[in-house]
Design an enzyme around this catalytic site. Structure first.
Site, PDB file in Angstrom:
ATOM      1  CB  CYS A 110      -0.984  -0.050   1.167  1.00  0.00           C
ATOM      2  SG  CYS A 110      -2.392   1.055   0.960  1.00  0.00           S
ATOM      3  CG  HIS A 127      -3.524  -3.467   3.057  1.00  0.00           C
ATOM      4  ND1 HIS A 127      -2.432  -3.094   3.809  1.00  0.00           N
ATOM      5  CD2 HIS A 127      -4.129  -2.319   2.677  1.00  0.00           C
ATOM      6  CE1 HIS A 127      -2.384  -1.780   3.903  1.00  0.00           C
ATOM      7  NE2 HIS A 127      -3.392  -1.278   3.222  1.00  0.00           N
ATOM      8  CD  GLU A 145      -1.046  -6.158   5.019  1.00  0.00           C
ATOM      9  OE1 GLU A 145      -0.830  -6.411   3.819  1.00  0.00           O
ATOM     10  OE2 GLU A 145      -1.393  -5.035   5.436  1.00  0.00           O
TER      11      GLU A 145
END
Ligand code: MN
Length: 245
Positions: free
Chosen positions: A109, A211, A213
Protein backbone atom coordinates in the site's frame (compact mmCIF):
# COMPACT_ATOMS: atom_id res chain seq x y z
CA UNK A 1 17.01 -19.68 11.22
CA UNK A 2 15.28 -17.79 8.44
CA UNK A 3 16.47 -14.45 7.06
CA UNK A 4 16.04 -11.30 9.13
CA UNK A 5 13.37 -9.05 7.69
CA UNK A 6 13.49 -5.37 8.64
CA UNK A 7 9.91 -4.37 9.38
CA UNK A 8 9.97 -0.63 8.78
CA UNK A 9 7.75 0.92 11.43
CA UNK A 10 4.79 3.21 11.07
CA UNK A 11 4.49 6.33 13.24
CA UNK A 12 1.43 6.73 15.45
CA UNK A 13 0.87 10.33 16.57
CA UNK A 14 -2.88 10.02 17.24
CA UNK A 15 -4.30 11.15 20.62
CA UNK A 16 -1.02 12.86 21.57
CA UNK A 17 0.85 9.58 21.23
CA UNK A 18 4.33 9.35 19.78
CA UNK A 19 5.23 5.76 19.08
CA UNK A 20 6.50 3.48 16.33
CA UNK A 21 4.60 0.28 15.51
CA UNK A 22 4.17 -2.62 13.11
CA UNK A 23 0.81 -4.28 12.46
CA UNK A 24 0.60 -7.88 13.63
CA UNK A 25 -0.84 -9.02 10.27
CA UNK A 26 2.47 -8.08 8.61
CA UNK A 27 4.51 -9.83 11.31
CA UNK A 28 2.36 -12.97 11.00
CA UNK A 29 2.62 -13.03 7.20
CA UNK A 30 6.43 -12.67 7.28
CA UNK A 31 6.82 -15.20 10.10
CA UNK A 32 4.56 -17.76 8.39
CA UNK A 33 6.72 -17.44 5.26
CA UNK A 34 9.86 -18.28 7.30
CA UNK A 35 11.23 -14.79 7.95
CA UNK A 36 12.49 -13.42 11.27
CA UNK A 37 11.00 -9.96 11.73
CA UNK A 38 12.81 -7.18 13.56
CA UNK A 39 11.29 -3.73 13.97
CA UNK A 40 13.11 -0.64 12.70
CA UNK A 41 11.91 2.76 13.98
CA UNK A 42 12.91 6.26 12.89
CA UNK A 43 16.31 7.09 14.41
CA UNK A 44 16.85 10.66 13.18
CA UNK A 45 20.14 9.39 11.75
CA UNK A 46 20.43 8.03 8.24
CA UNK A 47 23.79 6.42 9.01
CA UNK A 48 22.29 4.33 11.81
CA UNK A 49 19.48 3.19 9.54
CA UNK A 50 22.02 2.31 6.83
CA UNK A 51 24.09 0.38 9.40
CA UNK A 52 21.06 -1.51 10.71
CA UNK A 53 20.22 -2.60 7.17
CA UNK A 54 23.66 -4.26 6.91
CA UNK A 55 22.27 -7.12 8.97
CA UNK A 56 19.01 -7.85 7.18
CA UNK A 57 18.01 -9.98 4.22
CA UNK A 58 14.87 -8.08 3.33
CA UNK A 59 12.99 -4.84 3.93
CA UNK A 60 9.23 -4.64 4.37
CA UNK A 61 7.64 -1.23 3.74
CA UNK A 62 4.25 -1.01 5.51
CA UNK A 63 0.97 0.73 4.77
CA UNK A 64 0.19 4.08 6.34
CA UNK A 65 -0.50 7.76 5.84
CA UNK A 66 0.05 9.91 2.72
CA UNK A 67 3.49 10.63 1.27
CA UNK A 68 4.63 14.28 1.27
CA UNK A 69 4.17 15.46 -2.36
CA UNK A 70 7.26 17.68 -1.97
CA UNK A 71 9.27 14.45 -2.24
CA UNK A 72 8.14 14.15 -5.86
CA UNK A 73 8.16 17.84 -6.68
CA UNK A 74 4.52 18.82 -6.14
CA UNK A 75 2.67 21.26 -3.91
CA UNK A 76 -0.08 19.82 -1.64
CA UNK A 77 -3.57 19.81 -3.16
CA UNK A 78 -6.71 20.14 -1.01
CA UNK A 79 -7.40 16.40 -1.03
CA UNK A 80 -4.03 15.46 0.49
CA UNK A 81 -4.38 13.60 3.80
CA UNK A 82 -2.10 13.47 6.84
CA UNK A 83 1.61 13.46 6.13
CA UNK A 84 4.44 12.71 8.57
CA UNK A 85 7.98 13.97 7.82
CA UNK A 86 9.72 11.51 10.20
CA UNK A 87 7.83 8.55 8.76
CA UNK A 88 8.73 9.70 5.22
CA UNK A 89 12.37 10.09 6.23
CA UNK A 90 12.35 6.55 7.64
CA UNK A 91 10.72 4.55 4.88
CA UNK A 92 11.76 6.55 1.81
CA UNK A 93 15.39 6.34 2.99
CA UNK A 94 15.06 2.62 3.73
CA UNK A 95 13.57 2.07 0.25
CA UNK A 96 16.41 3.99 -1.40
CA UNK A 97 19.02 1.95 0.48
CA UNK A 98 17.25 -1.32 -0.43
CA UNK A 99 17.18 -0.38 -4.12
CA UNK A 100 20.81 0.81 -4.10
CA UNK A 101 22.14 -2.31 -2.36
CA UNK A 102 19.70 -4.66 -4.09
CA UNK A 103 18.25 -5.86 -0.77
CA UNK A 104 14.90 -7.61 -1.42
CA UNK A 105 12.09 -5.17 -0.65
CA UNK A 106 8.33 -5.64 -0.47
CA UNK A 107 6.06 -2.58 -0.32
CA UNK A 108 2.46 -2.80 0.88
CA UNK A 109 0.00 0.00 0.00
CA UNK A 110 1.82 3.17 1.14
CA UNK A 111 4.94 1.00 0.98
CA UNK A 112 4.47 0.57 -2.78
CA UNK A 113 4.07 4.34 -3.18
CA UNK A 114 7.19 4.91 -1.07
CA UNK A 115 9.15 2.45 -3.22
CA UNK A 116 8.07 4.32 -6.35
CA UNK A 117 8.90 7.76 -4.91
CA UNK A 118 12.29 6.44 -3.73
CA UNK A 119 12.96 5.52 -7.37
CA UNK A 120 12.04 9.04 -8.55
CA UNK A 121 8.40 8.38 -9.44
CA UNK A 122 5.25 10.41 -8.70
CA UNK A 123 1.85 9.80 -7.10
CA UNK A 124 -1.75 10.86 -7.41
CA UNK A 125 -2.25 12.81 -4.17
CA UNK A 126 -5.98 12.07 -4.04
CA UNK A 127 -7.67 9.67 -6.47
CA UNK A 128 -11.28 10.91 -6.02
CA UNK A 129 -10.19 14.53 -6.60
CA UNK A 130 -7.80 13.88 -9.47
CA UNK A 131 -8.90 10.82 -11.42
CA UNK A 132 -12.36 11.06 -12.96
CA UNK A 133 -14.32 7.83 -13.29
CA UNK A 134 -12.10 6.07 -10.77
CA UNK A 135 -13.57 3.08 -8.96
CA UNK A 136 -13.97 2.90 -5.17
CA UNK A 137 -10.46 2.28 -3.82
CA UNK A 138 -11.33 3.02 -0.18
CA UNK A 139 -13.50 -0.02 0.43
CA UNK A 140 -16.11 -0.27 3.15
CA UNK A 141 -16.10 -4.09 3.09
CA UNK A 142 -14.26 -6.18 5.73
CA UNK A 143 -10.46 -5.85 5.72
CA UNK A 144 -9.79 -9.22 4.12
CA UNK A 145 -12.50 -9.00 1.45
CA UNK A 146 -11.49 -8.56 -2.18
CA UNK A 147 -13.56 -5.78 -3.74
CA UNK A 148 -12.04 -4.92 -7.12
CA UNK A 149 -10.30 -6.75 -9.92
CA UNK A 150 -6.78 -6.20 -11.25
CA UNK A 151 -5.06 -7.33 -14.42
CA UNK A 152 -1.44 -8.42 -14.09
CA UNK A 153 1.35 -8.42 -16.69
CA UNK A 154 2.01 -12.11 -17.20
CA UNK A 155 5.72 -11.72 -18.01
CA UNK A 156 6.48 -10.19 -14.61
CA UNK A 157 7.41 -11.43 -11.16
CA UNK A 158 3.90 -10.62 -9.98
CA UNK A 159 2.39 -12.47 -12.93
CA UNK A 160 4.56 -15.48 -12.18
CA UNK A 161 3.36 -15.51 -8.58
CA UNK A 162 -0.30 -14.58 -8.93
CA UNK A 163 -1.36 -15.21 -12.54
CA UNK A 164 -2.94 -12.78 -15.01
CA UNK A 165 -5.82 -11.46 -12.93
CA UNK A 166 -7.27 -11.56 -9.45
CA UNK A 167 -9.45 -9.63 -7.04
CA UNK A 168 -7.91 -7.65 -4.19
CA UNK A 169 -8.84 -5.56 -1.19
CA UNK A 170 -8.35 -1.80 -1.48
CA UNK A 171 -7.58 0.84 1.18
CA UNK A 172 -6.01 3.79 -0.57
CA UNK A 173 -6.81 7.25 -1.89
CA UNK A 174 -3.32 7.79 -3.33
CA UNK A 175 -1.75 5.80 -6.15
CA UNK A 176 1.30 5.66 -8.40
CA UNK A 177 1.09 8.20 -11.26
CA UNK A 178 4.44 7.99 -13.09
CA UNK A 179 6.67 4.98 -12.46
CA UNK A 180 10.13 5.74 -11.05
CA UNK A 181 13.46 4.94 -12.75
CA UNK A 182 13.80 1.21 -13.25
CA UNK A 183 10.22 0.63 -12.06
CA UNK A 184 7.68 -1.16 -14.20
CA UNK A 185 3.91 -1.06 -13.69
CA UNK A 186 2.83 -4.70 -13.55
CA UNK A 187 -0.80 -4.53 -12.40
CA UNK A 188 -3.71 -2.14 -12.85
CA UNK A 189 -7.32 -1.93 -11.73
CA UNK A 190 -10.06 -1.72 -14.36
CA UNK A 191 -10.06 2.09 -14.12
CA UNK A 192 -6.34 2.26 -14.95
CA UNK A 193 -5.19 2.90 -11.37
CA UNK A 194 -1.78 1.31 -10.81
CA UNK A 195 -1.96 -1.64 -8.39
CA UNK A 196 1.63 -2.95 -8.53
CA UNK A 197 5.15 -1.88 -9.51
CA UNK A 198 8.37 -3.85 -9.62
CA UNK A 199 12.01 -3.31 -10.56
CA UNK A 200 12.90 -6.08 -13.06
CA UNK A 201 16.67 -5.55 -12.68
CA UNK A 202 16.56 -6.13 -8.93
CA UNK A 203 16.52 -9.47 -7.07
CA UNK A 204 13.13 -8.68 -5.59
CA UNK A 205 11.71 -5.16 -5.51
CA UNK A 206 7.94 -5.33 -5.60
CA UNK A 207 5.16 -3.10 -4.38
CA UNK A 208 1.46 -3.89 -4.30
CA UNK A 209 -1.29 -1.37 -3.71
CA UNK A 210 -3.52 -3.77 -1.81
CA UNK A 211 -3.05 -5.47 1.58
CA UNK A 212 -2.08 -9.13 0.99
CA UNK A 213 -1.19 -9.48 4.70
CA UNK A 214 -4.91 -9.14 5.48
CA UNK A 215 -5.88 -11.71 2.83
CA UNK A 216 -3.46 -14.59 3.54
CA UNK A 217 -5.85 -16.39 5.89
CA UNK A 218 -8.62 -16.56 3.28
CA UNK A 219 -6.66 -16.51 -0.01
CA UNK A 220 -3.66 -18.86 -0.08
CA UNK A 221 -2.36 -17.35 -3.33
CA UNK A 222 -1.49 -14.13 -1.47
CA UNK A 223 0.98 -16.08 0.69
CA UNK A 224 3.18 -16.53 -2.37
CA UNK A 225 4.15 -12.85 -2.21
CA UNK A 226 5.61 -13.28 1.27
CA UNK A 227 7.12 -16.69 0.51
CA UNK A 228 9.00 -15.45 -2.56
CA UNK A 229 10.08 -12.30 -0.69
CA UNK A 230 11.50 -14.32 2.22
CA UNK A 231 13.12 -16.77 -0.22
CA UNK A 232 14.86 -13.86 -1.97
CA UNK A 233 15.92 -12.48 1.42
CA UNK A 234 17.40 -15.85 2.42
CA UNK A 235 19.33 -16.10 -0.86
CA UNK A 236 20.68 -12.57 -0.35
CA UNK A 237 22.03 -13.43 3.09
CA UNK A 238 23.41 -16.83 2.11
CA UNK A 239 27.06 -17.18 3.04
CA UNK A 240 26.89 -14.54 5.72
CA UNK A 241 27.26 -15.97 9.20
CA UNK A 242 24.21 -15.81 11.44
CA UNK A 243 23.99 -16.18 15.20
CA UNK A 244 22.39 -19.62 15.00
CA UNK A 245 21.68 -22.13 12.26
MN1 MN B 1 -7.22 -0.34 -5.31
Amino acid sequence: MGPIIAMICGHDTSNQRDRYYVNNAEIRAVTAAGGVPILLPYMNDEKKLAAALDFVGGVLLPGGVDVDPHLYGEEPIRGLGRIDPDWDALDVTAAKIALERDIPVLGLCRGMQVLNVAAGGTLWQDIPGQVTEALQHAQKAPRWAATHGITIEEDSLLGELLGSSMRVNSYHHQAVKDAGDGMRVTAKAMDGIVEAVEAPDRRFALGVQWHPELMVDTDAVQRKLFERFVEAAAATRKGIATASA
